[in-house]
Write a protein that holds these residues in place. Structure first.
Motif, short mmCIF file in Angstrom:
data_model
loop_
_atom_site.label_atom_id
_atom_site.label_comp_id
_atom_site.label_asym_id
_atom_site.label_seq_id
_atom_site.Cartn_x
_atom_site.Cartn_y
_atom_site.Cartn_z
N SER A 35 0.83 -1.21 0.00
CA SER A 35 0.00 0.00 0.00
C SER A 35 0.86 1.25 0.00
O SER A 35 0.56 2.23 -0.69
CB SER A 35 -0.93 -0.01 1.21
N ALA A 36 1.96 1.23 0.77
CA ALA A 36 2.88 2.37 0.78
C ALA A 36 3.51 2.56 -0.59
O ALA A 36 3.65 3.69 -1.08
CB ALA A 36 3.95 2.16 1.85
N GLY A 37 3.91 1.45 -1.22
CA GLY A 37 4.47 1.54 -2.56
C GLY A 37 3.46 2.08 -3.56
O GLY A 37 3.81 2.86 -4.45
N LEU A 38 2.19 1.67 -3.42
CA LEU A 38 1.15 2.16 -4.32
C LEU A 38 0.97 3.67 -4.18
O LEU A 38 0.83 4.38 -5.18
CB LEU A 38 -0.17 1.43 -4.03
N VAL A 39 0.97 4.16 -2.95
CA VAL A 39 0.84 5.61 -2.73
C VAL A 39 1.99 6.36 -3.40
O VAL A 39 1.79 7.39 -4.07
CB VAL A 39 0.79 5.93 -1.22
N ASP A 55 7.12 4.07 14.06
CA ASP A 55 8.45 4.28 13.47
C ASP A 55 8.33 4.45 11.96
O ASP A 55 7.92 3.54 11.24
CB ASP A 55 9.34 3.08 13.78
N TRP A 56 8.76 5.61 11.45
CA TRP A 56 8.58 5.94 10.04
C TRP A 56 9.33 4.99 9.11
O TRP A 56 8.86 4.67 8.02
CB TRP A 56 9.03 7.38 9.78
N TRP A 57 10.48 4.50 9.54
CA TRP A 57 11.31 3.69 8.65
C TRP A 57 10.69 2.33 8.35
O TRP A 57 11.04 1.67 7.36
CB TRP A 57 12.71 3.51 9.24
N LEU A 58 9.73 1.91 9.17
CA LEU A 58 9.07 0.63 8.93
C LEU A 58 8.14 0.67 7.71
O LEU A 58 7.65 -0.36 7.27
CB LEU A 58 8.26 0.22 10.16
N TYR A 59 7.94 1.85 7.15
CA TYR A 59 7.05 2.00 6.00
C TYR A 59 7.83 2.23 4.70
O TYR A 59 7.24 2.61 3.68
CB TYR A 59 6.07 3.14 6.25
N LEU A 60 9.14 1.99 4.72
CA LEU A 60 9.97 2.20 3.54
C LEU A 60 10.08 0.96 2.65
O LEU A 60 10.69 1.02 1.58
CB LEU A 60 11.38 2.65 3.95
N GLY A 61 9.51 -0.17 3.08
CA GLY A 61 9.60 -1.39 2.28
C GLY A 61 8.94 -1.23 0.93
O GLY A 61 9.45 -1.69 -0.10
N CYS A 75 9.32 -0.29 -5.23
CA CYS A 75 9.18 0.55 -6.42
C CYS A 75 10.49 0.60 -7.20
O CYS A 75 10.50 0.60 -8.44
CB CYS A 75 8.77 1.97 -6.03
N VAL A 76 11.60 0.64 -6.46
CA VAL A 76 12.92 0.75 -7.10
C VAL A 76 13.22 -0.48 -7.94
O VAL A 76 13.52 -0.37 -9.14
CB VAL A 76 14.03 0.95 -6.03
N PHE A 77 13.14 -1.70 -7.35
CA PHE A 77 13.58 -2.85 -8.13
C PHE A 77 12.54 -3.31 -9.15
O PHE A 77 12.90 -3.87 -10.18
CB PHE A 77 14.07 -4.01 -7.24
N ILE A 78 11.25 -3.05 -8.91
CA ILE A 78 10.26 -3.38 -9.93
C ILE A 78 10.40 -2.44 -11.13
O ILE A 78 10.38 -2.87 -12.29
CB ILE A 78 8.84 -3.33 -9.36
N GLY A 79 10.55 -1.14 -10.84
CA GLY A 79 10.69 -0.17 -11.93
C GLY A 79 11.95 -0.38 -12.74
O GLY A 79 11.92 -0.36 -13.98
N LEU A 80 13.09 -0.59 -12.07
CA LEU A 80 14.34 -0.81 -12.80
C LEU A 80 14.30 -2.13 -13.56
O LEU A 80 14.81 -2.23 -14.68
CB LEU A 80 15.53 -0.79 -11.83
N GLY A 81 13.69 -3.15 -12.96
CA GLY A 81 13.56 -4.43 -13.67
C GLY A 81 12.77 -4.28 -14.95
O GLY A 81 13.14 -4.81 -16.00
N ALA A 82 11.66 -3.54 -14.89
CA ALA A 82 10.84 -3.31 -16.08
C ALA A 82 11.61 -2.55 -17.16
O ALA A 82 11.43 -2.78 -18.35
CB ALA A 82 9.58 -2.54 -15.69
N LEU A 83 12.49 -1.65 -16.73
CA LEU A 83 13.29 -0.87 -17.68
C LEU A 83 14.40 -1.71 -18.31
O LEU A 83 14.67 -1.60 -19.51
CB LEU A 83 13.89 0.34 -16.96
N LEU A 84 15.04 -2.57 -17.51
CA LEU A 84 16.27 -3.23 -17.95
C LEU A 84 16.05 -4.48 -18.80
O LEU A 84 16.94 -4.84 -19.58
CB LEU A 84 17.11 -3.59 -16.72
#
Length: 328
Positions: free
Chosen positions: A49-53, A241-247, A252-261
């Motif tokens: 959900s965090a990634g979707l936002v 704790d804010w950092w627990l929502y960075l997953g 987003c990083v590895f799905i997006g780069l994977g789609a590009l590469l």
């Protein structure tokens, strides 16, 4: 709609390794979140959900994101790619399910070997079938050798953790069924990357392909969570704790780069590069932010270096006279 230019392996492979670095960081964050919530499915729902936002905001704020959004319906209407490719995000949900339900039983080491095995085998298959945007790639002897050596190096790298894993009781026979789930999840990952890469070509940007992934994956996980709550009730309240929502943003990083590469490198090499990044990231975490009771063994360092060597072997443009398997 114009798509991103093809990248050379000298540029694309380091990007794939960089994308893989996010995987162990995400796993560490989601693992901590799951422990705080006392609910692995709830942690996956929060992460997706965090990634979707994040992807909604990126898609609205960036011009390429808005252009990609406008291209979704036309691409679907003209059947630019099979509509089943829209379900690629569900594979991410399957992977999270596998992680949530089997890591505690198998241990991280055995889970990693199972997923890497499935992913490398399917990477060869997907490239051979030409499912991804890079087209068909012959199954050469060098590529097969690189895959076998990668799996062997990963096994060696994680071998110090086998004794600390959760697979001590019940014998190997009791692990066959639990092992099947991460193997299948890893096997499907290559298909997800191929689907995302093809969709990226027609959307014109990996931003939109990543957004569609998170829409589908989040939907599947919310349905699963609703069933879980109806059967077993909810877990603990959300932590502060804010950092627990960075997953999710890491996803987003590895799905997006994977789609590009995958358009430039093919599915197999993209996957192998991410595997290398995953091992390097895990090694870095253990060195800088070690979990309680964690010690970096020599086999882990050597195995990580051997994995990088095996991936370079599979990536180099070997001459046509090199040993071949089945061609086109």
């Amino acid at each position: 709609m114009t798509s991103s230019p093809r990248l050379s392996p000298l540029v694309g492979l380091p990007l794939a390794v960089g994308a893989g670095l996010a995987i162990p960081v995400q796993a560490r964050i989601n693992g901590a979140l799951g422990a705080r919530l006392n609910d692995g499915i709830a942690a996956a729902v929060v992460s997706f959900s965090a990634g979707l936002v994040v992807m909604i905001l990126v898609s609205i704020m960036l011009p390429r994101g808005r252009a990609g959004l406008a291209g979704i319906v036309p691409a679907i209407r003209r059947r630019a790619f099979p509509r089943i490719y829209l379900l690629a995000g569900a594979i991410g949900a399957v992977f999270v399910f596998a992680q949530s339900f089997t890591v505690g039983l198998l241990g991280v080491a055995l889970f990693t070997v199972a997923t890497v095995t499935g992913q490398t085998v399917s990477g060869l298959l997907v490239d051979r079938l030409g499912i991804g945007p890079a087209g068909r790639k012959a199954v050469t002897g060098i590529r097969v050798l690189g895959c076998v050596l990668t799996i062997a190096a990963v096994v060696f790298a994680v071998s110090p953790r086998f004794s600390a894993g959760g697979a001590a009781d019940g014998g190997m026979a009791s692990l066959l069924l639990p092992l099947l789930l991460p193997v299948v999840a890893g096997f499907l990952t290559s298909f997800q990357q191929a689907m995302n890469g093809t969709a990226t070509v027609h959307y014109g940007t990996p931003i939109t392909a990543t957004l569609v992934n998170f829409v589908m994956g989040t939907s599947v996980l919310w349905i699963a969570y609703a069933v879980k709550v109806a059967v077993a009730g909810a877990g603990n309240p959300l932590p502060g704790d804010w950092w627990l929502y960075l997953g999710g943003p890491m996803g987003c990083v590895f799905i997006g780069l994977g789609a590009l590469l995958v358009r430039s490198l093919g599915v197999l090499i993209t996957g192998l590069g991410m595997i290398a990044g995953q091992l390097l990231g895990s090694l870095g975490l253990d060195l800088v932010f070690p979990a309680p009771g964690t010690a970096v063994a020599l086999a882990t360092v050597v195995g990580t270096v051997l994995t990088l060597g095996a991936i370079i072997l599979a990536t180099l443009p070997w001459p046509r006279g090199a040993v071949r398997g089945s061609g086109r």
